[in-house]
Design a protein around this motif. Sequence first.
Motif, PDB file in Angstrom:
ATOM      1  N   VAL A 163       6.240   5.663 -13.814  1.00 28.23           N
ATOM      2  CA  VAL A 163       5.611   5.555 -12.669  1.00 28.23           C
ATOM      3  C   VAL A 163       4.251   4.866 -12.968  1.00 28.23           C
ATOM      4  O   VAL A 163       3.840   3.829 -12.386  1.00 28.23           O
ATOM      5  N   ILE A 164       3.537   5.324 -13.888  1.00 22.43           N
ATOM      6  CA  ILE A 164       2.060   4.736 -14.226  1.00 22.43           C
ATOM      7  C   ILE A 164       2.290   3.451 -14.711  1.00 22.43           C
ATOM      8  O   ILE A 164       1.488   2.372 -14.226  1.00 22.43           O
ATOM      9  N   GLY A 165       3.392   3.161 -15.246  1.00 24.38           N
ATOM     10  CA  GLY A 165       3.612   1.706 -16.024  1.00 24.38           C
ATOM     11  C   GLY A 165       3.749   0.749 -14.888  1.00 24.38           C
ATOM     12  O   GLY A 165       3.467  -0.356 -15.035  1.00 24.38           O
ATOM     13  N   GLY A 166       4.576   1.412 -13.779  1.00 25.98           N
ATOM     14  CA  GLY A 166       4.769   0.338 -12.599  1.00 25.98           C
ATOM     15  C   GLY A 166       3.548   0.078 -11.736  1.00 25.98           C
ATOM     16  O   GLY A 166       3.547  -0.766 -11.069  1.00 25.98           O
ATOM     17  N   PHE A 167       2.785   1.354 -11.591  1.00 26.44           N
ATOM     18  CA  PHE A 167       1.757   1.523 -10.590  1.00 26.44           C
ATOM     19  C   PHE A 167       0.547   0.233 -11.007  1.00 26.44           C
ATOM     20  O   PHE A 167       0.300  -0.426 -10.221  1.00 26.44           O
ATOM     21  N   VAL A 168       0.348   0.313 -12.356  1.00 25.80           N
ATOM     22  CA  VAL A 168      -0.480  -0.803 -12.741  1.00 25.80           C
ATOM     23  C   VAL A 168       0.011  -1.995 -13.069  1.00 25.80           C
ATOM     24  O   VAL A 168       0.735  -2.193 -14.067  1.00 25.80           O
ATOM     25  N   GLN A 169      -0.422  -2.807 -12.121  1.00 27.98           N
ATOM     26  CA  GLN A 169       0.099  -4.417 -12.242  1.00 27.98           C
ATOM     27  C   GLN A 169      -1.206  -5.289 -12.441  1.00 27.98           C
ATOM     28  O   GLN A 169      -2.061  -5.236 -11.484  1.00 27.98           O
ATOM     29  N   THR A 170      -1.311  -6.238 -13.381  1.00 28.55           N
ATOM     30  CA  THR A 170      -2.425  -6.948 -13.372  1.00 28.55           C
ATOM     31  C   THR A 170      -2.625  -7.809 -12.457  1.00 28.55           C
ATOM     32  O   THR A 170      -3.883  -8.387 -12.264  1.00 28.55           O
ATOM     33  N   ASP A 171      -1.446  -8.392 -11.658  1.00 26.17           N
ATOM     34  CA  ASP A 171      -1.690  -9.331 -10.596  1.00 26.17           C
ATOM     35  C   ASP A 171      -1.730  -8.817  -9.377  1.00 26.17           C
ATOM     36  O   ASP A 171      -1.557  -9.280  -8.175  1.00 26.17           O
ATOM     37  N   PRO A 230       0.916  -1.208  -0.238  1.00 24.75           N
ATOM     38  CA  PRO A 230      -0.151   0.052   0.152  1.00 24.75           C
ATOM     39  C   PRO A 230       0.972   1.195  -0.141  1.00 24.75           C
ATOM     40  O   PRO A 230       0.530   2.291  -0.639  1.00 24.75           O
ATOM     41  N   GLU A 231       2.035   1.157   0.928  1.00 25.29           N
ATOM     42  CA  GLU A 231       2.950   2.421   0.750  1.00 25.29           C
ATOM     43  C   GLU A 231       3.454   2.891  -0.741  1.00 25.29           C
ATOM     44  O   GLU A 231       3.584   3.786  -1.084  1.00 25.29           O
ATOM     45  N   ALA A 232       4.065   1.665  -1.363  1.00 30.83           N
ATOM     46  CA  ALA A 232       4.477   2.144  -2.543  1.00 30.83           C
ATOM     47  C   ALA A 232       3.325   2.541  -3.456  1.00 30.83           C
ATOM     48  O   ALA A 232       3.629   3.526  -4.159  1.00 30.83           O
ATOM     49  N   LYS A 233       2.101   1.926  -3.422  1.00 31.99           N
ATOM     50  CA  LYS A 233       1.228   2.513  -4.353  1.00 31.99           C
ATOM     51  C   LYS A 233       0.684   3.888  -4.083  1.00 31.99           C
ATOM     52  O   LYS A 233       0.654   4.722  -4.838  1.00 31.99           O
ATOM     53  N   ALA A 234       0.736   4.247  -2.840  1.00 32.02           N
ATOM     54  CA  ALA A 234       0.108   5.628  -2.228  1.00 32.02           C
ATOM     55  C   ALA A 234       1.467   6.615  -2.647  1.00 32.02           C
ATOM     56  O   ALA A 234       0.952   7.831  -3.358  1.00 32.02           O
ATOM     57  N   GLU A 235       2.624   6.183  -2.581  1.00 29.89           N
ATOM     58  CA  GLU A 235       3.814   7.121  -3.238  1.00 29.89           C
ATOM     59  C   GLU A 235       3.630   7.460  -4.549  1.00 29.89           C
ATOM     60  O   GLU A 235       3.824   8.471  -5.071  1.00 29.89           O
ATOM     61  N   VAL A 267       2.156  11.444  -9.080  1.00 29.99           N
ATOM     62  CA  VAL A 267       1.600  11.561 -10.488  1.00 29.99           C
ATOM     63  C   VAL A 267       0.342  12.545 -10.358  1.00 29.99           C
ATOM     64  O   VAL A 267       0.163  13.420 -11.168  1.00 29.99           O
ATOM     65  N   VAL A 268      -0.384  12.049  -9.389  1.00 31.07           N
ATOM     66  CA  VAL A 268      -1.845  12.896  -9.243  1.00 31.07           C
ATOM     67  C   VAL A 268      -1.635  14.221  -8.395  1.00 31.07           C
ATOM     68  O   VAL A 268      -2.331  15.202  -8.706  1.00 31.07           O
ATOM     69  N   GLU A 269      -1.010  14.082  -7.349  1.00 29.41           N
ATOM     70  CA  GLU A 269      -1.108  15.230  -6.195  1.00 29.41           C
ATOM     71  C   GLU A 269      -0.061  15.975  -6.203  1.00 29.41           C
ATOM     72  O   GLU A 269       0.047  17.161  -5.849  1.00 29.41           O
ATOM     73  N   GLN A 309      -1.909  11.138 -20.427  1.00 28.23           N
ATOM     74  CA  GLN A 309      -1.234  10.125 -19.689  1.00 28.23           C
ATOM     75  C   GLN A 309      -2.002   9.339 -18.387  1.00 28.23           C
ATOM     76  O   GLN A 309      -2.171   8.068 -18.262  1.00 28.23           O
ATOM     77  N   ILE A 310      -2.409  10.509 -17.657  1.00 26.43           N
ATOM     78  CA  ILE A 310      -2.863  10.032 -16.342  1.00 26.43           C
ATOM     79  C   ILE A 310      -4.324   9.740 -16.661  1.00 26.43           C
ATOM     80  O   ILE A 310      -4.815   8.406 -16.011  1.00 26.43           O
ATOM     81  N   ALA A 311      -5.234  10.162 -17.671  1.00 28.13           N
ATOM     82  CA  ALA A 311      -6.562   9.842 -17.877  1.00 28.13           C
ATOM     83  C   ALA A 311      -6.714   8.526 -18.282  1.00 28.13           C
ATOM     84  O   ALA A 311      -7.344   7.728 -17.873  1.00 28.13           O
ATOM     85  N   ILE A 312      -5.727   8.120 -19.125  1.00 28.63           N
ATOM     86  CA  ILE A 312      -5.838   6.761 -19.767  1.00 28.63           C
ATOM     87  C   ILE A 312      -5.100   5.606 -19.008  1.00 28.63           C
ATOM     88  O   ILE A 312      -5.484   4.634 -18.584  1.00 28.63           O
ATOM     89  N   GLY A 313      -3.908   5.943 -18.529  1.00 28.55           N
ATOM     90  CA  GLY A 313      -3.049   5.281 -17.955  1.00 28.55           C
ATOM     91  C   GLY A 313      -3.443   4.914 -16.421  1.00 28.55           C
ATOM     92  O   GLY A 313      -3.245   3.578 -16.040  1.00 28.55           O
ATOM     93  N   LEU A 314      -4.288   5.585 -15.566  1.00 29.80           N
ATOM     94  CA  LEU A 314      -4.763   5.197 -14.026  1.00 29.80           C
ATOM     95  C   LEU A 314      -6.176   4.952 -14.201  1.00 29.80           C
ATOM     96  O   LEU A 314      -6.537   4.632 -13.177  1.00 29.80           O
ATOM     97  N   TYR A 315      -6.697   5.127 -15.411  1.00 32.23           N
ATOM     98  CA  TYR A 315      -8.417   4.398 -15.507  1.00 32.23           C
ATOM     99  C   TYR A 315      -8.081   2.805 -15.024  1.00 32.23           C
ATOM    100  O   TYR A 315      -7.425   2.144 -15.354  1.00 32.23           O
TER     101      TYR A 315
END
Length: 559
Positions: A466-474, A442-447, A452-454, A504-510
């Motif tokens: 960062v977005i590429g690492g944040f989104v992991q399908t597993d 949770p800490e890594a995802k929050a960071e 990116v967003v804040e 990037q944010i609109a697509i990548g973090l959906y």
Amino acid sequence: LAHMWFGDLVTMEWWNDLWLNESFATYTSIACQAYHPQSRWPHSWTTFANSMKTWAYRQDQLPSTHPIMAEIRDLDDVLVNFDGITYAKGASVLKQLVAYVGMDEFFKGVQAYFKAHAFGNTRLSDLLGALEETSGRDLKSWSKAWLETAGINILRPEIATDGEDGSGVITSFAIRQEAPALPAGAKGAPTLRPHRIAVGLYDLDGESGKLVRRERLELDVDGELTDVPQLVGTRRPDVVLLNDDDLSYAKVRLDERSLAFVTEHLGDFESSLPRALCWASAWDMTRDAELPARDYLSLVLSGIGKESDIGVVQSLHRQVKLAIDLYADPTAREALLTRWTDATLAHLRSAEAGSDHQLAWARAFAATARTPEQLDLLDALLDGSQTIEGLAVDTELRWAFVQRLAAVGRFDEAEITAEYERDKTAAGERHAATARAARPTPEAKAEAWASVVEDDKLPNALQEAVIGGFVQTDQRELLAAYTDRYFEVVKGVWDSRSHEIAQQIAIGLYPAVQVSRETLDKTDAWLASAEPNAALRRLVSEARAGVERALRAQEADAR
């Protein structure tokens, strides 16, 4: 070089003809490689079919699909229309136009067009008029059907023979053209189009073991049903391939007998392009929920070992992972991932030492390595305690291993920092950012989310990493909490950031990995209440369509 002609020597009057500028450059960049007698890239159309056309087919089935000649009202329209329609579909339709009018006639017309309009501005009608002069074809109705409408046609063979099991001599042959309904929200109506295609008849050669083309017939297909009397009386081949040589832009289906044969022998085609067309047909069927994801995996595993084109192999790697992650029944996903990862390791060990294929299999293995033994191997390849003959674990491959080990929790900040010290470059900084964001805590995802967003200090390349690492399908469960947060912030991000960063944010973090009815409902609620501008509405609607497609495919796989 092509842009020096379309766009510079002759420039469109307005942005609705942007496609011609981009599509002509894309088309000619492939054609000059494919047709030059001393080319080092004779399989360029295979690469085009597997990359650009795949992009075009995907884009053309989204709710944002539009005619190649798009309606351009303002700068926002221009920015979002640099898309798969403008580039890839446009280039595909230019290839069809070349087949329709003839290659010599096409380039004679283009030459006349440049001479007549050099250093001036034109409309599409100026080009079509020049092509009508050289070809004798009426292109007004062609243009209306191809350039002013959206959507893809499907071509299916209808074959009857005198054998009870479908073998023997062909007694009737027709090509059925379908115009599926456009996606919900898309403007326009389904359209049947005139196609100039080739039909290839392929047989398995007993001596070589290769599928070889016995006969090729080129013809016009128009309307719902086109009879092909030329093939009546011909012995039925092992495989009938519509749109052979990939002349037109259409989704192609194999008849039942051909599909069964291809399932066993797809890797045996003598040439790379018919293999690519069959791979593309299978992928289309998987995305359209006509072929279950588990059957697509079986098909790939049966034929990929014989695939010589490295671009096709890499494309299949991406598609298999996507099919398992998003299109497979969730209850079967782990078993399919295990089957796929075991296969990637087997191919990695058996691939030619030092080859592109070996490197591609190493990357595919790293992307889904999951068992303790597989992860131990990644670790050992990194520290050199194990080697695979011919595999150079260079800087880029090291980062692929590090990122996977970070994503499964084996590596943390210390290991990532140590790797960055080995590669203190701009690329190394991006790779390290991806690895940190991929950690399953949770800490890594929050960071990662906060950076990116804040905050708005990340350069776009680092933000993308960062977005590429944040989104992991597993890591679906870990990411579930960010679905609501996405809809809370995306409009504010769009309104306050530059176009590239916001997109990037609109697509990548959906929440694309949260394939559920709940995700669709939350998206619909946001679209109804947030009042986004047209560009942002388009991007979110496209992402929603991906979840809707995945749901249908998962249901088909479960059945």
